[in-house]
Design a protein around this motif. Structure first.
Motif, mmCIF file in Angstrom:
data_model
loop_
_atom_site.group_PDB
_atom_site.id
_atom_site.type_symbol
_atom_site.label_atom_id
_atom_site.label_comp_id
_atom_site.label_asym_id
_atom_site.label_seq_id
_atom_site.Cartn_x
_atom_site.Cartn_y
_atom_site.Cartn_z
ATOM 1 N N SER A 1 16.626 0.895 -6.865
ATOM 2 C CA SER A 1 15.214 0.570 -6.653
ATOM 3 C C SER A 1 14.420 0.726 -7.947
ATOM 4 O O SER A 1 14.827 1.449 -8.856
ATOM 5 C CB SER A 1 14.607 1.506 -5.603
ATOM 6 O OG SER A 1 15.282 1.408 -4.379
ATOM 7 N N ALA A 2 13.268 0.075 -7.990
ATOM 8 C CA ALA A 2 12.324 0.210 -9.101
ATOM 9 C C ALA A 2 10.928 -0.082 -8.583
ATOM 10 O O ALA A 2 10.760 -0.756 -7.561
ATOM 11 C CB ALA A 2 12.675 -0.747 -10.237
ATOM 12 N N VAL A 3 9.934 0.419 -9.312
ATOM 13 C CA VAL A 3 8.533 0.154 -8.976
ATOM 14 C C VAL A 3 7.839 -0.420 -10.201
ATOM 15 O O VAL A 3 7.964 0.112 -11.309
ATOM 16 C CB VAL A 3 7.804 1.439 -8.522
ATOM 17 C CG1 VAL A 3 6.313 1.186 -8.338
ATOM 18 C CG2 VAL A 3 8.422 1.969 -7.233
ATOM 19 N N ALA A 4 7.120 -1.513 -9.985
ATOM 20 C CA ALA A 4 6.253 -2.078 -11.014
ATOM 21 C C ALA A 4 4.835 -1.618 -10.680
ATOM 22 O O ALA A 4 4.243 -2.085 -9.706
ATOM 23 C CB ALA A 4 6.345 -3.597 -11.022
ATOM 24 N N PRO A 5 4.313 -0.655 -11.449
ATOM 25 C CA PRO A 5 2.985 -0.125 -11.121
ATOM 26 C C PRO A 5 1.873 -1.128 -11.416
ATOM 27 O O PRO A 5 2.024 -2.020 -12.250
ATOM 28 C CB PRO A 5 2.842 1.101 -12.025
ATOM 29 C CG PRO A 5 4.035 1.148 -12.902
ATOM 30 C CD PRO A 5 4.921 -0.008 -12.579
ATOM 31 N N GLN A 6 0.762 -0.935 -10.722
ATOM 32 C CA GLN A 6 -0.384 -1.810 -10.946
ATOM 33 C C GLN A 6 -0.778 -1.810 -12.422
ATOM 34 O O GLN A 6 -0.644 -0.815 -13.118
ATOM 35 C CB GLN A 6 -1.554 -1.379 -10.075
ATOM 36 C CG GLN A 6 -2.093 0.000 -10.380
ATOM 37 C CD GLN A 6 -3.241 0.351 -9.478
ATOM 38 O OE1 GLN A 6 -4.148 -0.457 -9.274
ATOM 39 N NE2 GLN A 6 -3.229 1.551 -8.943
ATOM 40 N N GLY A 7 -1.205 -2.978 -12.878
ATOM 41 C CA GLY A 7 -1.671 -3.113 -14.250
ATOM 42 C C GLY A 7 -0.585 -3.292 -15.293
ATOM 43 O O GLY A 7 -0.887 -3.397 -16.475
ATOM 44 N N VAL A 8 0.692 -3.326 -14.883
ATOM 45 C CA VAL A 8 1.798 -3.448 -15.842
ATOM 46 C C VAL A 8 2.478 -4.809 -15.640
ATOM 47 O O VAL A 8 3.008 -5.084 -14.563
ATOM 48 C CB VAL A 8 2.816 -2.299 -15.668
ATOM 49 C CG1 VAL A 8 3.965 -2.466 -16.664
ATOM 50 C CG2 VAL A 8 2.136 -0.943 -15.838
ATOM 51 N N PRO A 9 2.482 -5.662 -16.669
ATOM 52 C CA PRO A 9 3.133 -6.965 -16.546
ATOM 53 C C PRO A 9 4.619 -6.814 -16.219
ATOM 54 O O PRO A 9 5.291 -5.917 -16.746
ATOM 55 C CB PRO A 9 2.951 -7.593 -17.932
ATOM 56 C CG PRO A 9 1.758 -6.899 -18.507
ATOM 57 C CD PRO A 9 1.838 -5.491 -17.980
ATOM 58 N N HIS A 10 5.111 -7.702 -15.360
ATOM 59 C CA HIS A 10 6.520 -7.623 -14.981
ATOM 60 C C HIS A 10 7.026 -8.967 -14.459
ATOM 61 O O HIS A 10 6.249 -9.845 -14.099
ATOM 62 C CB HIS A 10 6.756 -6.528 -13.930
ATOM 63 C CG HIS A 10 6.028 -6.757 -12.651
ATOM 64 N ND1 HIS A 10 4.710 -6.434 -12.482
ATOM 65 C CD2 HIS A 10 6.434 -7.290 -11.479
ATOM 66 C CE1 HIS A 10 4.328 -6.750 -11.265
ATOM 67 N NE2 HIS A 10 5.358 -7.292 -10.626
ATOM 68 N N THR A 11 8.346 -9.068 -14.436
ATOM 69 C CA THR A 11 9.043 -10.198 -13.838
ATOM 70 C C THR A 11 10.465 -9.739 -13.538
ATOM 71 O O THR A 11 10.860 -8.648 -13.937
ATOM 72 C CB THR A 11 9.046 -11.443 -14.756
ATOM 73 O OG1 THR A 11 9.550 -12.563 -14.031
ATOM 74 C CG2 THR A 11 9.867 -11.233 -16.010
ATOM 75 N N TYR A 12 11.189 -10.558 -12.826
ATOM 76 C CA TYR A 12 12.600 -10.268 -12.554
ATOM 77 C C TYR A 12 13.375 -11.570 -12.685
ATOM 78 O O TYR A 12 12.804 -12.660 -12.712
ATOM 79 C CB TYR A 12 12.794 -9.683 -11.142
ATOM 80 C CG TYR A 12 12.530 -10.678 -10.038
ATOM 81 C CD1 TYR A 12 13.486 -11.627 -9.676
ATOM 82 C CD2 TYR A 12 11.309 -10.714 -9.389
ATOM 83 C CE1 TYR A 12 13.225 -12.576 -8.695
ATOM 84 C CE2 TYR A 12 11.044 -11.650 -8.407
ATOM 85 C CZ TYR A 12 12.006 -12.574 -8.069
ATOM 86 O OH TYR A 12 11.745 -13.518 -7.108
#
Length: 169
Positions: free
Chosen positions: A83-94
């Motif tokens: 598992s992983a969490v992308a916190p609010q305000g942090v750019p992300h993609t998969y």
């Protein structure tokens, strides 16, 4: 404050881009506090680089492999049970990086991602990814619905967070 769901939720399937989405907890049943979606996507699938302005997005892989880029951190390769969490305000993609399709759960708190998916997607009777016919995304509509739900699209599919500084400079 005690939590009391607004209504009982019935599991439903949606076609979202090239993905099959099973809605396990819809945003309306939690008064917008939480949503839980099960995603199935083909190998190579990758959404646009984006940022959730006011929500955390969690990923839990059930089958296949996802590589997730969160901010400037090293990419995380998630296989079944990780598992992983992308916190609010942090750019992300998969990206679905295995040879096969992937299946994972996505949680959002609050449930704005779940609302955006429900607004964009089409109901389907499909029960497997093989039954989904991919179609080109309506990027204008997707961008508008994302913005309405506090999600900012930052770049096209394939763009990584580390490239933001390059394009800004």
């Amino acid at each position: 404050m005690e939590f009391s769901p607004k209504k009982e939720h019935t599991v439903s399937n949606l076609k979202f881009l090239a993905n099959l989405v099973t809605v396990h907890v819809d945003p309306e049943s939690t008064r917008g506090w939480f949503s839980l979606l099960e995603m199935q996507a083909p190998a190579g699938d990758q959404p646009p680089l984006h940022v959730h302005l006011d929500e955390d997005e969690g990923f839990h892989v059930v089958a296949g492999e996802l590589t997730i880029w969160i901010g400037e951190d090293e990419p995380l390769v998630l296989g079944p049970g990780r598992s992983a969490v992308a916190p609010q305000g942090v750019p992300h993609t998969y990206r679905v990086t295995g040879e096969q399709s992937a299946r994972w759960f996505v949680s959002s708190t609050p449930a704005r991602f779940g609302r955006m998916v429900a607004a964009y997607a089409e109901p389907t009777d499909a029960v497997s990814l093989e039954q989904i016919e991919p179609s080109p995304p309506d990027l204008d509509r997707l961008g508008a619905l994302a913005a309405e739900n506090g999600i900012q699209l930052l770049g096209p599919p394939g763009m990584l967070p580390s490239e933001l500084a390059v394009t800004a400079g």
